[in-house]
Design an enzyme around this catalytic site. Sequence first.
Site, PDB file in Angstrom:
ATOM      1  N   THR A  35       0.857  -1.186   0.000  1.00 49.22           N
ATOM      2  CA  THR A  35       0.000   0.000   0.000  1.00 49.22           C
ATOM      3  C   THR A  35       0.888   1.229   0.000  1.00 49.22           C
ATOM      4  OG1 THR A  35      -1.573  -1.255   1.358  1.00 49.22           O
ATOM      5  CG2 THR A  35      -2.040   1.070   1.022  1.00 49.22           C
ATOM      6  N   ARG A  86       6.424   2.941  -8.523  1.00 44.35           N
ATOM      7  CA  ARG A  86       7.004   3.717  -9.621  1.00 44.35           C
ATOM      8  C   ARG A  86       6.536   3.258 -10.999  1.00 44.35           C
ATOM      9  NH1 ARG A  86      11.999   0.617  -8.280  1.00 44.35           N
ATOM     10  NH2 ARG A  86      12.571   2.314  -6.876  1.00 44.35           N
ATOM     11  N   GLU A 114      12.640   6.596  -2.823  1.00 49.75           N
ATOM     12  CA  GLU A 114      13.219   6.165  -4.097  1.00 49.75           C
ATOM     13  C   GLU A 114      12.159   5.720  -5.102  1.00 49.75           C
ATOM     14  OE1 GLU A 114      16.377   3.355  -3.617  1.00 49.75           O
ATOM     15  OE2 GLU A 114      17.441   4.563  -2.132  1.00 49.75           O
ATOM     16  N   ASP A 126      20.549   8.368  -5.072  1.00 48.30           N
ATOM     17  CA  ASP A 126      21.588   9.190  -5.687  1.00 48.30           C
ATOM     18  C   ASP A 126      21.723   8.807  -7.158  1.00 48.30           C
ATOM     19  OD1 ASP A 126      23.741  10.940  -5.968  1.00 48.30           O
ATOM     20  OD2 ASP A 126      25.199   9.453  -5.304  1.00 48.30           O
ATOM     21  N   GLU A 136      19.852   7.700   4.195  1.00 46.71           N
ATOM     22  CA  GLU A 136      20.594   6.448   4.297  1.00 46.71           C
ATOM     23  C   GLU A 136      22.024   6.732   3.860  1.00 46.71           C
ATOM     24  OE1 GLU A 136      16.982   3.409   2.803  1.00 46.71           O
ATOM     25  OE2 GLU A 136      18.891   3.483   1.739  1.00 46.71           O
ATOM     26  N   TYR A 173      22.620   3.227   7.372  1.00 46.61           N
ATOM     27  CA  TYR A 173      21.908   2.019   6.982  1.00 46.61           C
ATOM     28  C   TYR A 173      22.803   0.813   7.289  1.00 46.61           C
ATOM     29  CZ  TYR A 173      18.910  -1.015   4.206  1.00 46.61           C
ATOM     30  OH  TYR A 173      18.050  -2.011   3.802  1.00 46.61           O
TER      31      TYR A 173
END
Length: 515
Positions: free
Chosen positions: A99, A103, A137, A178, A237, A269
Amino acid sequence: MHEQGSKFFYKTNGTEFFIKGVAYQQDYSSNGTISGTNKYTDPLIDEKICARDIPLLTQLQTNTIRVYAVDPTANHDQCMQMLSDAGIYVIADLGEPVTSINRDSPQWNQEIYSRYTAVVDTFSKYTNTLGFFAGNEVTNMPNNTEASAFVKAAVRDIKAYIVTKKYRPLGVGYATNDDDQRTELAHYFDCGDPLAAIDFWGYNIYSWCGKSSYKLSSYQERTQEFSSYNVPAFFAEYGCNKQRPRTFDEVAALFGPEMSKVWSGGIVYMYFEEANEYGLVTIGSDDKATALPDFTALSSQIANVTPSGVAMASYTPSNKPQACPTQGSVWAASEKLPPSPNNAVCSCMVQSLNCTAKSNIGDDDITTNFEYLCDPNNGDFCSGILANGSTGEYGAYSMCNAQERISWAFNAFYMDQTKNNPQNTDPCNFKGVAQKQTGKASGSCKNVVDQAGGSGTGAITGAPSPSSTSSGGGAASSSTGAASVVTVPSFSLGMLQMAAYVMFTALVGAGMVLL
Protein backbone atom coordinates in the site's frame (compact mmCIF):
# COMPACT_ATOMS: atom_id res chain seq x y z
CA MET A 1 11.75 20.01 17.61
CA HIS A 2 11.37 23.12 15.45
CA GLU A 3 12.11 23.52 11.76
CA GLN A 4 13.23 26.92 10.53
CA GLY A 5 14.60 27.50 7.06
CA SER A 6 17.06 24.75 6.21
CA LYS A 7 17.72 23.68 9.79
CA PHE A 8 16.24 21.79 12.72
CA PHE A 9 16.39 23.30 16.21
CA TYR A 10 15.64 22.10 19.70
CA LYS A 11 12.59 24.06 20.84
CA THR A 12 13.75 24.04 24.45
CA ASN A 13 17.08 25.83 24.07
CA GLY A 14 17.26 26.91 20.42
CA THR A 15 20.41 24.95 19.58
CA GLU A 16 20.70 23.32 16.17
CA PHE A 17 19.74 19.66 15.90
CA PHE A 18 21.83 17.29 13.80
CA ILE A 19 20.47 13.82 13.03
CA LYS A 20 22.72 11.02 14.25
CA GLY A 21 20.51 8.26 13.00
CA VAL A 22 20.22 4.55 12.33
CA ALA A 23 17.78 2.79 10.00
CA TYR A 24 15.89 0.37 12.21
CA GLN A 25 13.80 -2.34 10.50
CA GLN A 26 14.22 -5.99 9.66
CA ASP A 27 13.28 -7.82 6.45
CA TYR A 28 12.00 -4.90 4.44
CA SER A 29 12.66 -3.28 1.06
CA SER A 30 11.06 0.12 0.54
CA ASN A 31 12.30 1.22 -2.86
CA GLY A 32 9.04 1.78 -4.71
CA THR A 33 8.65 -1.70 -6.17
CA ILE A 34 6.02 -4.39 -5.82
CA SER A 35 7.16 -6.84 -3.18
CA GLY A 36 4.41 -9.39 -3.70
CA THR A 37 3.69 -9.63 0.02
CA ASN A 38 2.26 -7.38 2.67
CA LYS A 39 4.29 -8.99 5.42
CA TYR A 40 6.65 -6.84 7.42
CA THR A 41 7.86 -6.66 10.99
CA ASP A 42 6.90 -3.49 12.81
CA PRO A 43 10.01 -2.79 14.92
CA LEU A 44 8.21 -0.62 17.48
CA ILE A 45 5.59 -2.94 18.97
CA ASP A 46 7.66 -5.43 20.97
CA GLU A 47 8.94 -3.75 24.11
CA LYS A 48 11.36 -6.62 24.81
CA ILE A 49 13.10 -6.04 21.48
CA CYS A 50 13.13 -2.29 22.04
CA ALA A 51 14.62 -2.82 25.50
CA ARG A 52 17.29 -5.03 23.93
CA ASP A 53 18.24 -2.61 21.16
CA ILE A 54 17.89 0.87 22.63
CA PRO A 55 20.98 0.57 24.88
CA LEU A 56 23.02 -0.37 21.79
CA LEU A 57 21.57 2.55 19.85
CA THR A 58 22.53 4.92 22.65
CA GLN A 59 26.10 3.61 22.50
CA LEU A 60 26.12 5.00 18.97
CA GLN A 61 24.84 8.35 20.26
CA THR A 62 21.73 7.75 18.18
CA ASN A 63 19.17 10.53 18.42
CA THR A 64 16.96 9.44 15.49
CA ILE A 65 15.82 6.17 13.96
CA ARG A 66 14.10 5.65 10.64
CA VAL A 67 11.42 2.97 10.36
CA TYR A 68 10.16 1.92 6.93
CA ALA A 69 6.81 0.26 7.68
CA VAL A 70 4.69 0.38 10.82
CA ASP A 71 1.34 -1.13 11.71
CA PRO A 72 -1.01 1.76 12.55
CA THR A 73 -3.43 -0.58 14.31
CA ALA A 74 -0.79 -1.77 16.81
CA ASN A 75 0.18 -0.23 20.14
CA HIS A 76 3.53 1.56 20.06
CA ASP A 77 3.30 3.30 23.42
CA GLN A 78 5.96 1.32 25.26
CA CYS A 79 8.65 1.45 22.57
CA MET A 80 8.01 5.09 21.76
CA GLN A 81 8.27 6.01 25.44
CA MET A 82 11.48 4.05 25.81
CA LEU A 83 12.90 5.80 22.77
CA SER A 84 11.80 9.17 24.14
CA ASP A 85 13.46 8.43 27.47
CA ALA A 86 16.66 7.71 25.54
CA GLY A 87 16.39 10.98 23.59
CA ILE A 88 15.64 9.24 20.30
CA TYR A 89 13.28 10.67 17.68
CA VAL A 90 11.48 8.67 14.99
CA ILE A 91 11.03 9.35 11.28
CA ALA A 92 8.44 6.95 9.87
CA ASP A 93 7.81 6.08 6.24
CA LEU A 94 4.07 6.19 5.55
CA GLY A 95 3.82 3.24 3.18
CA GLU A 96 4.11 -0.51 3.52
CA PRO A 97 4.92 -3.18 0.93
CA VAL A 98 1.56 -3.35 -0.83
CA THR A 99 0.00 0.00 0.00
CA SER A 100 2.17 2.73 -1.35
CA ILE A 101 3.00 4.56 -4.59
CA ASN A 102 4.63 2.21 -7.08
CA ARG A 103 7.00 3.72 -9.62
CA ASP A 104 5.82 1.44 -12.45
CA SER A 105 2.09 2.00 -11.94
CA PRO A 106 1.76 5.18 -9.88
CA GLN A 107 -1.56 6.02 -8.30
CA TRP A 108 -2.67 8.37 -5.54
CA ASN A 109 -5.99 7.05 -4.36
CA GLN A 110 -8.22 6.35 -1.40
CA GLU A 111 -6.52 3.09 -0.40
CA ILE A 112 -3.09 4.67 -0.10
CA TYR A 113 -4.41 7.85 1.46
CA SER A 114 -6.20 5.84 4.16
CA ARG A 115 -3.00 3.94 4.95
CA TYR A 116 -0.90 7.11 5.16
CA THR A 117 -3.34 9.04 7.32
CA ALA A 118 -3.69 6.06 9.66
CA VAL A 119 0.07 6.17 10.29
CA VAL A 120 -0.13 9.91 10.94
CA ASP A 121 -3.03 9.37 13.35
CA THR A 122 -1.05 6.77 15.27
CA PHE A 123 2.28 8.60 15.54
CA SER A 124 1.12 12.21 15.85
CA LYS A 125 0.51 11.75 19.58
CA TYR A 126 4.15 10.94 20.34
CA THR A 127 6.32 13.94 21.11
CA ASN A 128 9.39 12.18 19.68
CA THR A 129 7.89 11.72 16.22
CA LEU A 130 10.08 13.93 14.04
CA GLY A 131 8.17 13.49 10.79
CA PHE A 132 7.21 11.24 7.91
CA PHE A 133 8.48 10.18 4.49
CA ALA A 134 5.76 10.09 1.82
CA GLY A 135 7.98 8.03 -0.47
CA ASN A 136 11.35 6.36 -0.78
CA GLU A 137 13.22 6.17 -4.10
CA VAL A 138 9.97 6.02 -6.08
CA THR A 139 11.53 7.78 -9.07
CA ASN A 140 14.90 6.26 -9.91
CA MET A 141 15.13 6.37 -13.71
CA PRO A 142 14.26 8.84 -16.49
CA ASN A 143 11.39 6.58 -17.57
CA ASN A 144 9.54 6.78 -14.23
CA THR A 145 9.85 10.43 -13.25
CA GLU A 146 6.10 10.92 -13.75
CA ALA A 147 5.58 8.89 -10.56
CA SER A 148 6.88 11.89 -8.61
CA ALA A 149 3.66 13.78 -9.38
CA PHE A 150 1.75 11.19 -7.36
CA VAL A 151 4.21 11.31 -4.45
CA LYS A 152 4.07 15.10 -4.39
CA ALA A 153 0.27 14.88 -4.28
CA ALA A 154 0.69 12.63 -1.24
CA VAL A 155 2.96 15.23 0.40
CA ARG A 156 0.34 17.91 -0.27
CA ASP A 157 -2.55 15.92 1.13
CA ILE A 158 -0.79 14.55 4.21
CA LYS A 159 0.40 18.06 5.11
CA ALA A 160 -3.19 19.28 4.74
CA TYR A 161 -4.46 16.36 6.82
CA ILE A 162 -2.11 17.20 9.69
CA VAL A 163 -3.41 20.78 9.67
CA THR A 164 -7.05 19.72 9.39
CA LYS A 165 -6.70 17.32 12.33
CA LYS A 166 -5.02 20.10 14.35
CA TYR A 167 -2.04 17.93 15.15
CA ARG A 168 1.18 19.58 16.25
CA PRO A 169 3.50 20.58 13.39
CA LEU A 170 4.95 17.42 11.82
CA GLY A 171 7.15 17.48 8.74
CA VAL A 172 6.42 15.49 5.59
CA GLY A 173 9.38 14.75 3.33
CA TYR A 174 10.70 12.47 0.61
CA ALA A 175 13.77 10.20 0.49
CA THR A 176 15.56 9.97 -2.86
CA ASN A 177 18.37 7.84 -4.19
CA ASP A 178 21.59 9.19 -5.69
CA ASP A 179 20.92 9.03 -9.43
CA ASP A 180 21.14 11.23 -12.51
CA GLN A 181 17.79 12.88 -11.74
CA ARG A 182 18.91 14.04 -8.30
CA THR A 183 18.77 17.76 -9.16
CA GLU A 184 15.39 17.57 -10.89
CA LEU A 185 13.96 15.55 -8.01
CA ALA A 186 15.21 17.95 -5.36
CA HIS A 187 13.85 20.93 -7.27
CA TYR A 188 10.50 19.34 -8.16
CA PHE A 189 9.55 18.47 -4.60
CA ASP A 190 10.57 21.94 -3.37
CA CYS A 191 9.05 24.10 -6.11
CA GLY A 192 5.67 25.65 -6.70
CA ASP A 193 2.84 25.78 -4.18
CA PRO A 194 4.39 25.69 -0.68
CA LEU A 195 1.40 23.69 0.53
CA ALA A 196 2.56 20.83 -1.73
CA ALA A 197 6.30 21.21 -1.16
CA ILE A 198 8.29 18.91 1.11
CA ASP A 199 9.19 20.04 4.64
CA PHE A 200 12.54 18.21 4.55
CA TRP A 201 14.63 16.26 2.05
CA GLY A 202 16.19 12.87 2.63
CA TYR A 203 19.08 11.73 0.47
CA ASN A 204 20.05 8.04 0.25
CA ILE A 205 23.70 8.19 -0.74
CA TYR A 206 26.35 5.46 -0.84
CA SER A 207 29.13 7.14 -2.79
CA TRP A 208 31.77 7.20 0.00
CA CYS A 209 33.22 3.71 -0.11
CA GLY A 210 36.22 2.65 1.92
CA LYS A 211 39.14 5.10 2.01
CA SER A 212 37.56 7.87 0.00
CA SER A 213 37.47 11.63 0.54
CA TYR A 214 35.18 14.62 0.64
CA LYS A 215 35.93 15.33 -3.02
CA LEU A 216 36.28 11.82 -4.48
CA SER A 217 33.05 10.65 -2.90
CA SER A 218 31.07 13.48 -4.54
CA TYR A 219 30.14 14.78 -1.08
CA GLN A 220 31.70 18.11 -1.98
CA GLU A 221 29.63 18.39 -5.16
CA ARG A 222 26.41 17.39 -3.43
CA THR A 223 27.07 19.88 -0.64
CA GLN A 224 27.51 22.68 -3.15
CA GLU A 225 24.27 21.69 -4.87
CA PHE A 226 22.27 21.78 -1.64
CA SER A 227 23.86 24.94 -0.26
CA SER A 228 20.91 26.93 -1.62
CA TYR A 229 18.19 24.51 -0.46
CA ASN A 230 15.57 26.15 1.72
CA VAL A 231 14.40 23.20 3.85
CA PRO A 232 16.45 20.79 6.00
CA ALA A 233 18.35 18.20 3.98
CA PHE A 234 20.02 15.14 5.48
CA PHE A 235 21.30 11.73 4.50
CA ALA A 236 18.27 9.43 4.85
CA GLU A 237 20.59 6.45 4.30
CA TYR A 238 24.36 6.21 4.08
CA GLY A 239 27.15 3.69 4.63
CA CYS A 240 28.61 2.01 1.54
CA ASN A 241 29.51 -1.63 2.23
CA LYS A 242 31.73 -2.44 -0.74
CA GLN A 243 34.51 -2.86 1.80
CA ARG A 244 33.79 -4.53 5.14
CA PRO A 245 34.11 -3.93 7.91
CA ARG A 246 33.03 -0.40 7.15
CA THR A 247 35.23 2.28 8.67
CA PHE A 248 32.69 5.13 8.43
CA ASP A 249 35.33 7.73 7.64
CA GLU A 250 32.56 9.80 6.04
CA VAL A 251 31.14 10.59 9.48
CA ALA A 252 33.92 13.11 10.12
CA ALA A 253 33.09 14.87 6.85
CA LEU A 254 29.31 14.77 7.28
CA PHE A 255 29.45 16.38 10.70
CA GLY A 256 32.49 18.53 9.90
CA PRO A 257 32.62 22.29 9.28
CA GLU A 258 31.96 22.20 5.52
CA MET A 259 29.00 19.83 5.42
CA SER A 260 27.32 20.76 8.71
CA LYS A 261 26.58 24.21 7.28
CA VAL A 262 24.35 22.53 4.70
CA TRP A 263 23.36 19.08 5.95
CA SER A 264 21.42 18.24 9.10
CA GLY A 265 23.25 14.96 9.72
CA GLY A 266 22.36 11.51 8.47
CA ILE A 267 20.98 8.03 9.10
CA VAL A 268 23.28 5.01 8.83
CA TYR A 269 21.91 2.02 6.98
CA MET A 270 21.28 -0.16 8.99
CA TYR A 271 20.93 -1.70 12.44
CA PHE A 272 20.16 -5.34 11.61
CA GLU A 273 22.59 -7.61 9.77
CA GLU A 274 20.81 -9.36 6.91
CA ALA A 275 21.64 -10.91 3.55
CA ASN A 276 22.63 -7.53 2.12
CA GLU A 277 25.38 -7.22 4.77
CA TYR A 278 24.69 -3.68 5.96
CA GLY A 279 24.14 -4.55 9.63
CA LEU A 280 25.64 -3.00 12.72
CA VAL A 281 24.49 -5.89 14.92
CA THR A 282 23.55 -9.49 14.38
CA ILE A 283 20.62 -11.19 16.09
CA GLY A 284 21.36 -14.73 17.24
CA SER A 285 19.05 -17.71 17.48
CA ASP A 286 18.70 -16.85 21.18
CA ASP A 287 17.34 -13.43 20.13
CA LYS A 288 20.35 -11.65 21.58
CA ALA A 289 22.01 -8.75 19.75
CA THR A 290 25.76 -8.83 19.18
CA ALA A 291 27.69 -5.82 17.94
CA LEU A 292 29.60 -6.30 14.69
CA PRO A 293 32.88 -4.59 13.69
CA ASP A 294 30.80 -2.01 11.76
CA PHE A 295 29.16 -1.07 15.06
CA THR A 296 32.51 -0.54 16.74
CA ALA A 297 33.79 1.61 13.88
CA LEU A 298 30.67 3.77 13.78
CA SER A 299 30.73 4.20 17.55
CA SER A 300 34.31 5.41 17.40
CA GLN A 301 33.66 7.83 14.55
CA ILE A 302 30.49 9.29 16.06
CA ALA A 303 32.24 9.82 19.40
CA ASN A 304 34.80 12.06 17.70
CA VAL A 305 32.41 14.51 16.01
CA THR A 306 30.83 17.63 17.45
CA PRO A 307 29.02 19.49 14.68
CA SER A 308 29.05 23.24 15.04
CA GLY A 309 25.60 24.70 14.52
CA VAL A 310 23.94 28.07 14.80
CA ALA A 311 21.56 29.35 17.44
CA MET A 312 17.95 29.68 16.37
CA ALA A 313 17.79 33.22 17.76
CA SER A 314 20.62 34.39 15.51
CA TYR A 315 19.57 32.46 12.37
CA THR A 316 17.79 34.25 9.53
CA PRO A 317 16.91 31.95 6.60
CA SER A 318 17.83 33.37 3.21
CA ASN A 319 17.45 30.44 0.80
CA LYS A 320 14.41 30.40 -1.48
CA PRO A 321 12.35 27.54 -2.98
CA GLN A 322 13.75 25.99 -6.13
CA ALA A 323 12.38 26.56 -9.63
CA CYS A 324 10.43 23.64 -11.06
CA PRO A 325 12.39 21.49 -13.54
CA THR A 326 11.53 21.78 -17.22
CA GLN A 327 9.74 18.81 -18.72
CA GLY A 328 11.74 16.99 -21.36
CA SER A 329 13.78 13.83 -21.95
CA VAL A 330 15.19 13.87 -18.42
CA TRP A 331 12.12 14.98 -16.48
CA ALA A 332 8.51 14.08 -17.31
CA ALA A 333 6.49 14.85 -14.17
CA SER A 334 3.93 17.61 -14.57
CA GLU A 335 3.59 20.47 -12.11
CA LYS A 336 -0.12 19.71 -12.12
CA LEU A 337 -0.81 17.10 -9.44
CA PRO A 338 -3.45 14.38 -9.10
CA PRO A 339 -6.67 15.25 -7.25
CA SER A 340 -6.92 14.72 -3.51
CA PRO A 341 -8.57 11.44 -2.48
CA ASN A 342 -12.10 12.09 -1.25
CA ASN A 343 -14.37 9.15 -0.50
CA ALA A 344 -17.41 11.43 -0.34
CA VAL A 345 -16.81 12.41 -3.98
CA CYS A 346 -16.41 8.76 -4.95
CA SER A 347 -19.58 7.86 -3.10
CA CYS A 348 -21.46 10.59 -4.98
CA MET A 349 -20.14 9.25 -8.26
CA VAL A 350 -21.22 5.67 -7.53
CA GLN A 351 -24.68 6.83 -6.42
CA SER A 352 -25.15 8.59 -9.76
CA LEU A 353 -24.40 5.51 -11.86
CA ASN A 354 -26.95 3.19 -13.45
CA CYS A 355 -24.55 0.22 -13.62
CA THR A 356 -22.09 -0.62 -10.85
CA ALA A 357 -19.80 -3.42 -9.70
CA LYS A 358 -21.25 -5.89 -7.24
CA SER A 359 -19.85 -5.65 -3.74
CA ASN A 360 -18.22 -9.09 -3.99
CA ILE A 361 -16.31 -8.45 -7.20
CA GLY A 362 -12.85 -9.99 -7.04
CA ASP A 363 -9.42 -8.90 -8.18
CA ASP A 364 -9.38 -11.15 -11.25
CA ASP A 365 -12.68 -9.74 -12.46
CA ILE A 366 -11.49 -6.18 -11.89
CA THR A 367 -8.34 -6.95 -13.86
CA THR A 368 -10.11 -8.63 -16.77
CA ASN A 369 -12.66 -5.87 -17.15
CA PHE A 370 -10.15 -3.06 -16.93
CA GLU A 371 -8.10 -4.81 -19.59
CA TYR A 372 -11.06 -4.70 -21.96
CA LEU A 373 -12.77 -1.44 -21.04
CA CYS A 374 -9.62 0.69 -20.87
CA ASP A 375 -8.30 -0.52 -24.23
CA PRO A 376 -8.89 2.51 -26.52
CA ASN A 377 -9.67 0.06 -29.34
CA ASN A 378 -12.90 -0.75 -27.55
CA GLY A 379 -14.08 2.79 -26.80
CA ASP A 380 -13.59 5.63 -24.35
CA PHE A 381 -14.87 4.25 -21.07
CA CYS A 382 -12.07 5.17 -18.69
CA SER A 383 -11.25 8.87 -19.15
CA GLY A 384 -12.85 9.75 -15.81
CA ILE A 385 -10.62 7.35 -13.90
CA LEU A 386 -7.25 7.62 -15.66
CA ALA A 387 -4.28 9.49 -14.21
CA ASN A 388 -1.29 10.65 -16.23
CA GLY A 389 1.51 12.30 -14.27
CA SER A 390 3.30 13.46 -17.43
CA THR A 391 0.48 15.31 -19.16
CA GLY A 392 -1.11 16.42 -15.92
CA GLU A 393 -4.43 14.98 -17.04
CA TYR A 394 -6.35 13.29 -14.27
CA GLY A 395 -9.86 11.96 -14.26
CA ALA A 396 -11.98 13.45 -11.50
CA TYR A 397 -12.45 9.96 -10.06
CA SER A 398 -8.91 8.67 -10.60
CA MET A 399 -8.38 8.86 -6.83
CA CYS A 400 -11.26 6.49 -6.02
CA ASN A 401 -10.76 2.90 -4.97
CA ALA A 402 -10.56 0.03 -7.46
CA GLN A 403 -14.17 -1.06 -7.11
CA GLU A 404 -15.47 2.47 -7.52
CA ARG A 405 -13.33 3.02 -10.61
CA ILE A 406 -14.45 -0.19 -12.29
CA SER A 407 -18.02 0.85 -11.54
CA TRP A 408 -17.41 4.05 -13.51
CA ALA A 409 -16.08 2.05 -16.45
CA PHE A 410 -19.00 -0.41 -16.27
CA ASN A 411 -21.46 2.47 -16.35
CA ALA A 412 -19.72 4.21 -19.26
CA PHE A 413 -19.93 1.01 -21.29
CA TYR A 414 -23.55 0.44 -20.23
CA MET A 415 -24.63 3.94 -21.26
CA ASP A 416 -22.82 3.63 -24.60
CA GLN A 417 -24.38 0.26 -25.40
CA THR A 418 -27.85 1.35 -24.33
CA LYS A 419 -27.65 4.30 -26.71
CA ASN A 420 -25.75 2.83 -29.63
CA ASN A 421 -26.21 -0.94 -29.57
CA PRO A 422 -29.79 -1.98 -28.78
CA GLN A 423 -28.92 -5.54 -29.83
CA ASN A 424 -27.01 -5.88 -26.56
CA THR A 425 -29.91 -6.70 -24.26
CA ASP A 426 -27.84 -7.05 -21.10
CA PRO A 427 -25.01 -4.47 -21.20
CA CYS A 428 -24.71 -4.35 -17.40
CA ASN A 429 -23.79 -7.93 -16.73
CA PHE A 430 -20.07 -8.43 -17.26
CA LYS A 431 -20.39 -12.15 -16.53
CA GLY A 432 -22.37 -11.53 -13.39
CA VAL A 433 -20.09 -9.08 -11.56
CA ALA A 434 -22.13 -5.93 -12.30
CA GLN A 435 -25.65 -4.85 -11.43
CA LYS A 436 -28.16 -2.17 -12.38
CA GLN A 437 -29.34 0.52 -10.03
CA THR A 438 -31.33 3.72 -10.32
CA GLY A 439 -28.69 6.41 -10.45
CA LYS A 440 -29.41 9.57 -8.51
CA ALA A 441 -27.50 12.57 -7.26
CA SER A 442 -28.94 15.44 -5.29
CA GLY A 443 -27.69 18.33 -3.21
CA SER A 444 -23.94 18.47 -2.86
CA CYS A 445 -23.61 15.18 -4.75
CA LYS A 446 -25.33 16.66 -7.79
CA ASN A 447 -22.87 19.55 -7.70
CA VAL A 448 -19.94 17.09 -7.65
CA VAL A 449 -21.28 15.03 -10.55
CA ASP A 450 -22.12 18.12 -12.59
CA GLN A 451 -18.62 19.56 -12.14
CA ALA A 452 -16.96 16.29 -13.16
CA GLY A 453 -19.19 16.16 -16.24
CA GLY A 454 -20.31 13.23 -18.31
CA SER A 455 -16.74 12.31 -19.24
CA GLY A 456 -15.56 12.57 -15.62
CA THR A 457 -12.68 14.84 -16.57
CA GLY A 458 -13.91 18.13 -15.11
CA ALA A 459 -12.30 19.71 -12.07
CA ILE A 460 -14.28 19.37 -8.85
CA THR A 461 -14.17 22.37 -6.53
CA GLY A 462 -16.00 22.78 -3.26
CA ALA A 463 -16.31 19.01 -2.82
CA PRO A 464 -18.00 17.61 0.30
CA SER A 465 -15.70 16.76 3.17
CA PRO A 466 -14.39 13.20 3.07
CA SER A 467 -15.65 10.81 5.70
CA SER A 468 -13.42 8.74 7.96
CA THR A 469 -14.18 5.49 6.13
CA SER A 470 -14.51 4.56 2.50
CA SER A 471 -18.03 4.62 1.13
CA GLY A 472 -19.86 4.22 -2.13
CA GLY A 473 -19.37 1.21 -4.33
CA GLY A 474 -17.38 -0.73 -1.75
CA ALA A 475 -14.75 -0.27 0.88
CA ALA A 476 -11.11 -0.30 0.02
CA SER A 477 -10.86 -3.72 1.58
CA SER A 478 -13.24 -5.27 -0.96
CA SER A 479 -10.35 -6.41 -3.09
CA THR A 480 -8.60 -9.23 -1.32
CA GLY A 481 -5.87 -10.55 -3.57
CA ALA A 482 -2.20 -10.04 -2.93
CA ALA A 483 -0.20 -7.80 -5.20
CA SER A 484 1.20 -9.40 -8.32
CA VAL A 485 2.79 -8.32 -11.57
CA VAL A 486 0.27 -7.98 -14.42
CA THR A 487 1.22 -8.57 -18.03
CA VAL A 488 -0.53 -5.93 -20.10
CA PRO A 489 -1.20 -6.52 -23.84
CA SER A 490 0.42 -4.04 -26.21
CA PHE A 491 -1.94 -2.04 -28.41
CA SER A 492 0.57 0.71 -29.39
CA LEU A 493 -1.99 3.48 -29.37
CA GLY A 494 0.00 6.33 -27.87
CA MET A 495 -0.33 8.22 -24.62
CA LEU A 496 -3.99 7.48 -23.91
CA GLN A 497 -3.34 3.78 -24.21
CA MET A 498 -0.23 4.08 -22.06
CA ALA A 499 -2.16 5.91 -19.34
CA ALA A 500 -4.81 3.22 -19.44
CA TYR A 501 -2.21 0.51 -19.00
CA VAL A 502 -0.49 2.30 -16.15
CA MET A 503 -3.85 2.49 -14.44
CA PHE A 504 -4.70 -1.12 -15.30
CA THR A 505 -1.51 -2.55 -13.87
CA ALA A 506 -2.19 -0.59 -10.70
CA LEU A 507 -5.60 -2.14 -10.34
CA VAL A 508 -5.02 -5.83 -9.82
CA GLY A 509 -6.85 -5.04 -6.61
CA ALA A 510 -6.86 -2.73 -3.69
CA GLY A 511 -3.67 -4.45 -2.56
CA MET A 512 -1.77 -3.75 -5.76
CA VAL A 513 -2.00 0.00 -5.71
CA LEU A 514 1.35 0.50 -4.04
CA LEU A 515 4.25 2.75 -2.99
